[in-house]
Every structure is written in structure tokens, then in C-alpha cells.
Write a protein that holds these residues in place. Structure first.
Motif, mmCIF file in Angstrom:
data_model
loop_
_atom_site.group_PDB
_atom_site.id
_atom_site.type_symbol
_atom_site.label_atom_id
_atom_site.label_comp_id
_atom_site.label_asym_id
_atom_site.label_seq_id
_atom_site.Cartn_x
_atom_site.Cartn_y
_atom_site.Cartn_z
ATOM 1 N N GLU A 1 50.347 33.796 57.863
ATOM 2 C CA GLU A 1 49.500 34.654 57.036
ATOM 3 C C GLU A 1 49.696 34.375 55.547
ATOM 4 N N PHE A 2 50.950 33.999 55.177
ATOM 5 C CA PHE A 2 51.203 33.733 53.755
ATOM 6 C C PHE A 2 50.448 32.485 53.293
ATOM 7 N N PHE A 3 50.470 31.430 54.132
ATOM 8 C CA PHE A 3 49.755 30.212 53.785
ATOM 9 C C PHE A 3 48.352 30.161 54.392
ATOM 10 N N GLY A 4 47.960 31.174 55.066
ATOM 11 C CA GLY A 4 46.667 31.216 55.704
ATOM 12 C C GLY A 4 45.693 32.142 55.001
ATOM 13 N N PRO A 5 44.846 32.808 55.745
ATOM 14 C CA PRO A 5 43.784 33.629 55.128
ATOM 15 C C PRO A 5 44.309 34.783 54.292
ATOM 16 N N ARG A 6 45.387 35.426 54.769
ATOM 17 C CA ARG A 6 45.903 36.551 53.987
ATOM 18 C C ARG A 6 46.471 36.077 52.648
ATOM 19 N N GLY A 7 47.207 34.935 52.666
ATOM 20 C CA GLY A 7 47.742 34.395 51.418
ATOM 21 C C GLY A 7 46.643 33.971 50.477
ATOM 22 N N ALA A 8 45.596 33.317 51.001
ATOM 23 C CA ALA A 8 44.473 32.910 50.154
ATOM 24 C C ALA A 8 43.762 34.113 49.558
ATOM 25 N N THR A 9 43.608 35.148 50.349
ATOM 26 C CA THR A 9 42.959 36.364 49.844
ATOM 27 C C THR A 9 43.784 37.002 48.728
ATOM 28 N N LEU A 10 45.079 37.099 48.936
ATOM 29 C CA LEU A 10 45.945 37.676 47.893
ATOM 30 C C LEU A 10 45.920 36.821 46.624
ATOM 31 N N LEU A 11 45.894 35.483 46.775
ATOM 32 C CA LEU A 11 45.846 34.604 45.606
ATOM 33 C C LEU A 11 44.568 34.833 44.803
ATOM 34 N N ILE A 12 43.456 34.969 45.512
ATOM 35 C CA ILE A 12 42.178 35.207 44.826
ATOM 36 C C ILE A 12 42.209 36.547 44.100
ATOM 37 N N PHE A 13 42.729 37.575 44.783
ATOM 38 C CA PHE A 13 42.789 38.900 44.154
ATOM 39 C C PHE A 13 43.698 38.891 42.922
ATOM 40 N N LYS A 14 44.861 38.245 43.037
ATOM 41 C CA LYS A 14 45.795 38.209 41.906
ATOM 42 C C LYS A 14 45.206 37.429 40.740
ATOM 43 N N THR A 15 44.583 36.296 41.054
ATOM 44 C CA THR A 15 43.985 35.474 39.991
ATOM 45 C C THR A 15 42.838 36.197 39.319
ATOM 46 N N SER A 16 42.005 36.812 40.138
ATOM 47 C CA SER A 16 40.873 37.550 39.553
ATOM 48 C C SER A 16 41.355 38.728 38.725
ATOM 49 N N ASP A 17 42.461 39.363 39.145
ATOM 50 C CA ASP A 17 43.007 40.473 38.370
ATOM 51 C C ASP A 17 43.486 40.007 36.994
ATOM 52 N N ILE A 18 44.092 38.804 36.970
ATOM 53 C CA ILE A 18 44.546 38.257 35.681
ATOM 54 C C ILE A 18 43.362 37.989 34.762
ATOM 55 N N PHE A 19 42.306 37.376 35.312
ATOM 56 C CA PHE A 19 41.132 37.091 34.488
ATOM 57 C C PHE A 19 40.418 38.361 34.047
ATOM 58 N N VAL A 20 40.441 39.379 34.911
ATOM 59 C CA VAL A 20 39.829 40.651 34.525
ATOM 60 C C VAL A 20 40.554 41.258 33.315
ATOM 61 N N ARG A 21 41.878 41.125 33.315
ATOM 62 C CA ARG A 21 42.661 41.689 32.209
ATOM 63 C C ARG A 21 42.361 40.991 30.876
ATOM 64 N N THR A 22 41.955 39.703 30.953
ATOM 65 C CA THR A 22 41.637 38.989 29.698
ATOM 66 C C THR A 22 40.334 39.460 29.074
ATOM 67 N N GLN A 23 39.469 40.081 29.844
ATOM 68 C CA GLN A 23 38.188 40.569 29.314
ATOM 69 C C GLN A 23 38.359 41.984 28.761
ATOM 70 N N SER A 24 39.105 42.051 27.660
ATOM 71 C CA SER A 24 39.422 43.369 27.068
ATOM 72 C C SER A 24 38.368 43.870 26.088
ATOM 73 N N GLY A 25 37.530 42.978 25.540
ATOM 74 C CA GLY A 25 36.523 43.387 24.545
ATOM 75 C C GLY A 25 36.999 43.269 23.096
ATOM 76 N N TYR A 26 38.285 42.883 22.929
ATOM 77 C CA TYR A 26 38.817 42.721 21.568
ATOM 78 C C TYR A 26 38.687 41.262 21.147
ATOM 79 N N ILE A 27 38.189 41.056 19.899
ATOM 80 C CA ILE A 27 37.898 39.703 19.438
ATOM 81 C C ILE A 27 39.156 38.878 19.262
#
Length: 639
Positions: free
Chosen positions: A594-620
Motif C-alpha cells: 500500500e505504501f508503494f502502491g495506490p495508497r502511497g501514490a494517493t498520499l503523495l498526490i495529496f501531500k504535494t497538492s497541499d504544499i502547492f495550495v499553501r504557496t497560493q497565499s495571495g501575497y505578492i
């Protein structure tokens, strides 16, 4: 006409399943009884044409599997062995159907029950008339499926569901052995059809097979897997634990499964594949040991059982052990002969036990019975005939077939000769003992029946009485009338259906010249068992209770727990489950996969997307910082 023998039970099943609600109870009864009676009549006609007139009928219907050079057709083989089994299966099934219409008359699901019985008969007929291993395997699996459906017929009972699951799981282990045998047979002979395989067997007697750097004789390997299949289906030691638990189903089911159909399928497989077993001496020796151990184990467990049906079930297990080690001594005709006679008196015992249970309002504990000889005399006579036949009383069915097996053991010439002789004769003594222990405690001992139940006790209804009477005729006379037909140097009934090497034929030839003194040993053991059972239970019952509770409680406990096989399997399965859960489920399945399979891939996508979401703060200044970092990285990589 020939094909109708196979199709009539199937048509009966389909009518009862799909139109049972329209036909009603009486309509389902008439259709099922008429179809199975017609099947039995046609079986007798086929027996006359094939076995008595010495003809073989091969009926090809249509192609089943065609893959390049591999071709399997739906083909039915009616030789002497098939039609003999056909008589046994259809006759016992006919009696069980008739008995069930009265025994299950109050059950609202009677059409479904009759449909299951007919389907069971159909698959058994497929098994015994198959012309190839794949078709045999279909019938083999079919009777396993029907046994599950019939044992769990009262599916609201938890015990019935567990017993059905246990039966089908343990039978799957044996089925794996049959599948592996079929695979190796095809790899060796390039065919799965009996007429092609049997003539080729002698040419492969020295052929070897290398697996994991070990060299195996190919026929020994095939015979070993076939033996595993027979052990599972015929409830031999190791895979036997499902048989007593199968008593959770209705009593007619017990008679059908334990008398003439499912449990005899393993013995039938051994007899059908006699050409292979004859060239596998190591497996024959192993088979003799397993059959002997099974017979004495089941007999020792039966002498202390309190459930009337389980006592008879262990008796079945013991008699199957007799058949198996008789086949291991290359005396296949005698094994088949005992199979035929055993079907009659064992079905009689089960159905008589069902009559007792029916009369006592579903009470099965023999300690709560007694004194029934005057209340249900007809049932007593029927059960007495079955017990006498089982115990080997002179001139009844068991006297001829079972005692002939005991005479066969006296002519064995292998390393385990004395072991086989001792176990077989001790089993004969124990068989007579527990048979009349049941008779005495149920019918002759002082009554322990509840007063409220005693007022309602009645003998069997007419329909059940007719079924019992038919089986009693077979239990009385089948041994005498079939003796010269099955065994002896002058018989030609089985002809080419069974193969015996001349080097192994000395055993059953020597029986013809056995001293009359030795022929009296087996009846002597039976008489001793009968006398001791009545003597101890009647005059020393209190002493036996004291002895059991004070001095030998451990030995009694060992027998009442069936040699602790269930406990051993339960403990093993518990540790095996925990081991697999900790090492495979938690570590591999829920861990690495599960870590290297679908569950791990899903968690990686969620973690990565969470990081990118945090960069979109609206401050120049955040955006300027990211752009600066990106430019520095590009400059570092490309400049």
C-alpha cells in the motif's frame, strides 16, 4: 434411454427449483419421486445389459473443450463398475427421496430440499459415468457443492452453517490433490480420457519427474495426489473432521451423503484408477496404513459418542477405512463389494436413527432415551437388522463383505502385515461393541425419556416404514446374493473395469484356500463385541461410570474429543492466522504494497497538492520569493 438415467434427476431439480412455488408440495413430491424411481428402473435395465450381458456402452454427446490437439468431449461410459455404482446410487437415492417426503413433511422448504437431493444424485451420476478426468472432476465438485447446500439447508442455524463451511473447505484440500493429479496426467499421457490412459500406464512405470532437484516416479506422484483426493472425499484420517459435523443437516441428508454417494466417491476414484495405483507400490503401502488407522480411530471414537447420528457417522468413517485398505491390498472387487453392501445397512441405520429422533421430538442424545422397544417396535427391528449387518452377524450383508476384508488382511505380505491385521480385527470388535451399545441404550435400557415426550412417542408413518423395509431387504440379502457376483476366481462381472497386476493378485487368490478355522475368527470377534457390550452395559453400568470418572478419565476424554484432531487443527489455524496477519497482511499488504502502491501514490498526490495550495497565499512577496528561488535553480542548473 441411456441418457435419461443422467438427465431425469437434473430435470427433477429444475422443475422443483423454478416451478416449485406453482407445483406446490404435492406436485414437487410427485415429480421428484417419479423421476428418481424411473432413474432407478433404468439403472437396473442398464445393469442387465452391461454387467450381465457383458457389453460396454460409450455415449458421446458433443465436444466440450477443443484447444489445438487437446480435445475433450462429453462422453458417458457405462461399464461394469459404472452400472454397479449406478444401482447403488439410484436405489439409495430413491429410498431417501421417499423417506424425505414424510420426514420433512412439516418443512415449508420441502421443494427446495427435494431439488437439492435430485441435484446431488445428478452430479453423482456424472461422476461415476465419466469417461475422462475433467468430466469426473465436474461431478466431484458438484457433489461437494450439493453437500454444502444440504448440510446448511437449515441455514438459520449457526451450527449448520459452520458445519457446511467446514465440509467444503476440507474437501477443497482434497480437490487440490485431484486437480494436480489431472495436470500431471495430461503432461504425462497427453490425454485425460480413461481408454487412452489405462493401456499406456505400464510403459511409464519407470518414468521420473524432477521437481526442485528431487526425482519422483511419475506414477507414484500421480497416485499420491489421487490418494489425497480420496482422503478428502472419503473422510480418511487427517481430512476426516468434516464428516461427524455434517450431522447438522437433516437426517435424510446424512443417509445420502454417508451411505452411497459423496463419501464413497473417494473409494470409487481409487477403484477406477486401479491401473495407476497398481504401479505405485509406495502409495499402496501408504494407503494401507491410512485406511487401517482411520478404521481403528473412528471405531474408538464411536464407542463413547452420545449423539446417535455421530456414532453412525464415525461408523461410516471406520468402514470407509476398511474399503481403502482393502483396495491397498489390491483386492478392489472386495472393496467394491463392501461398498455396495455397506450402502444398504448404513442407509438403514441412518434412516432408523432419523425415525428415533422424529419420535422423540428431535432428541439425539442416547443418554436421554431407553425403553423404546415397546413404543416403536418396527423402528427397533429395522435398527437391529442394520446393527447386526454392521457387526458382521452371520448370513447378513456385513458378514460376507466385511469379513472377507478381514480374511484379506491375513494374506498380506508387506512390512506392515501384523499392524494391518491387528487394527482390522480390533476394529471388528469395536464395531460390534458400539453397534449394540447404541441398540441397548436406545431401546433396551431403563427409560430416561422425559414424561412429556414419552406421551407423544409414535412409530414411523407408512411412507417412512416402506423406505426402511426396502433397505432392510438389502441389508439382509445383498451380501448372500452378490457374493459370487463380485468376488472369487470364477466371477467375471467387473471384467476389464478393474486392473490387478499378477504380482499383486496373490492376496485374493490365496483367500480361496484359506483354512476354515481362520474364517471363523472374524465372526468370533463380532460375537465377543456384541456379548461384552450388553454384558457391561447391563450388569456393570455403574462400575463403568465409576471407572471412567475416577481411574481412566484421561483416556475417556481422549476418545470423546476424537483424539484431539479438532483441537490440534484449531490451535494450528489460530497460530497460522496470526502469523499471516502479522507478516503478510500488516507488513506486506497494508504496509509495503500500500505504501508503494495506490495508497502511497494517493498520499503523495495529496501531500504535494497541499504544499502547492499553501504557496497560493495571495501575497505578492510570496510570489516574488518563489520566482526568485525558481530563477536561481534554473541558473544553477543551466549556467
Amino acid at each position: 434411454m441411456t441418457l435419461l438415467v443422467i438427465l431425469l434427476p437434473l430435470l427433477s431439480c429444475l422443475f422443483c427449483i423454478f416451478f416449485g412455488y406453482k407445483l406446490g408440495r404435492l406436485g414437487s413430491i410427485y415429480i421428484s419421486i417419479c423421476s428418481i424411481v424411473s432413474t432407478a428402473i433404468l439403472a437396473f435395465v442398464l445393469f442387465y445389459k452391461v454387467a450381465l450381458l457383458h457389453t460396454v456402452i460409450t455415449l458421446s454427446i458433443f465436444p466440450w473443450l477443443v484447444v489445438e490437439f487437446f480435445s475433450v468431449q462429453w462422453t458417458f461410459l457405462f461399464d461394469s463398475l459404472s452400472v454397479t455404482m449406478l444401482i447403488v446410487v439410484t436405489l439409495v437415492s430413491c429410498v431417501v427421496h421417499l423417506y424425505s417426503t414424510s420426514y420433512m413433511s412439516e418443512d415449508p422448504q420441502l421443494p427446495r430440499f427435494l431439488a437439492y437431493l435430485s441435484l446431488f444424485t445428478f452430479f453423482m451420476l456424472i461422476l461415476i459415468t465419466s469417461n475422462n478426468f475433467l468430466q469426473l472432476f465436474m461431478g466431484w465438485e458438484g457433489v461437494g457443492l450439493c453437500s454444502y447446500l444440504l448440510i446448511s439447508f437449515w441455514y438459520t442455524r449457526i451450527a449448520a452453517g459452520k458445519a457446511a463451511m467446514k465440509a467444503i473447505v476440507l474437501n477443497r484440500l482434497g480437490d487440490c490433490g485431484l486437480l494436480l493429479a489431472i495436470f500431471i496426467i495430461f503432461l504425462t499421457f497427453r490425454s485425460v480420457e480413461f481408454p487412452v490412459i489405462w493401456p499406456l500406464v505400464p510403459f511409464f512405470s519407470q518414468y521420473t519427474f524432477i521437481f526442485l532437484n528431487y526425482e519422483f516416479n511419475i506414477l507414484n506422484l500421480i497416485a499420491c495426489f489421487l490418494l489425497i483426493a480420496a482422503i478428502g472425499k472419503s473422510a480418511q484420517l487427517g481430512l476426516h473432521t468434516w464428516l461427524p459435523d455434517a450431522m447438522e443437516g437433516p437426517t435424510p441428508v446424512s443417509a445420502l451423503i454417508h451411505a452411497a454417494t459423496m463419501v464413497t466417491a473417494g473409494v470409487f476414484l481409487i477403484i477406477r484408477c486401479s491401473a495407476i495405483f497398481e504401479y505405485a507400490p509406495t502409495v499402496l503401502l501408504l494407503m494401507a496404513i491410512i485406511g487401517s488407522l482411520t478404521s481403528i480411530f473412528a471405531a474408538s471414537a464411536a464407542i463413547v459418542q452420545h449423539d446417535i447420528k455421530k456414532t453412525i457417522a464415525y461408523s461410516t468413517c471406520s468402514q470407509l477405512g476398511y474399503m481403502v485398505f482393502c483396495c491397498a491390498l489390491s483386492n478392489y472387487p472386495t472393496g467394491l463389494y463392501h461398498l455396495v453392501t455397506h450402502a444398504f445397512f448404513k442407509a438403514l441405520l441412518f434412516l432408523s436413527a432419523g425415525a428415533v429422533i422424529h419420535a422423540l421430538m428431535n432428541e439425539q442424545d442416547i443418554r436421554k432415551m431407553g425403553g423404546l422397544v415397546k413404543l416403536i417396535p418396527f423402528t427397533y427391528i429395522m435398527m437391529l437388522i442394520g446393527s447386526l449387518a454392521l457387526g458382521g452377524f452371520p448370513f447378513l450383508a456385513g458378514f460376507y463383505s466385511k469379513d472377507l476384508i478381514l480374511e484379506t488382511t491375513l494374506q498380506t505380505n508387506n512390512y506392515f502385515q501384523y499392524f494391518v491385521i491387528i487394527t482390522s480385527f480390533v476394529t471388528a470388535f469395536l464395531t460390534a461393541y458400539y453397534s449394540f451399545r447404541t441398540i441397548y441404550l436406545v431401546f433396551l435400557a431403563s427409560s430416561t425419556v422425559y414424561k412429556s415426550t414419552g406421551k407423544k412417542i409414535h412409530d414411523v408413518p407408512p411412507v417412512m416404514a416402506i423406505a426402511l423395509f426396502i433397505l432392510s431387504i438389502g441389508s439382509l440379502f445383498s451380501g448372500y446374493y452378490f457374493f459370487d457376483m463380485f468376488v472369487g476366481l470364477g466371477t467375471d462381472l467387473l471384467e476389464n473395469s478393474i486392473f490387478i497386476r499378477m504380482s499383486n493378485a496373490n492376496t485374493w487368490i490365496a483367500i480361496e484356500y484359506l483354512s476354515p478355522l481362520f474364517k471363523q475368527i472374524a465372526p468370533f470377534y463380532g460375537f465377543v463385541g456384541i456379548i461384552l457390550s450388553i454384558y457391561f452395559l447391563k450388569w456393570y453400568g455403574n462400575f463403568l461410570t465409576f471407572y471412567k470418572s475416577v481411574y481412566r478419565y484421561s483416556s475417556y476424554k481422549f476418545l470423546i474429543h476424537k483424539w484431539y484432531f479438532d483441537n490440534i487443527y484449531s490451535t494450528f489455524s489460530k497460530y497460522w492466522f496470526n502469523f499471516n496477519y502479522d507478516n503478510f497482511y500488516k507488513l506486506l499488504d497494508k504496509g509495503i504494497f500500500e505504501f508503494f502502491g495506490p495508497r502511497g501514490a494517493t498520499l503523495l498526490i495529496f501531500k504535494t497538492s497541499d504544499i502547492f495550495v499553501r504557496t497560493q497565499s495571495g501575497y505578492i512577496w510570496h510570489y516574488m520569493s518563489l520566482m526568485s528561488i525558481f530563477l536561481l535553480v534554473v541558473a544553477f542548473l543551466f549556467i
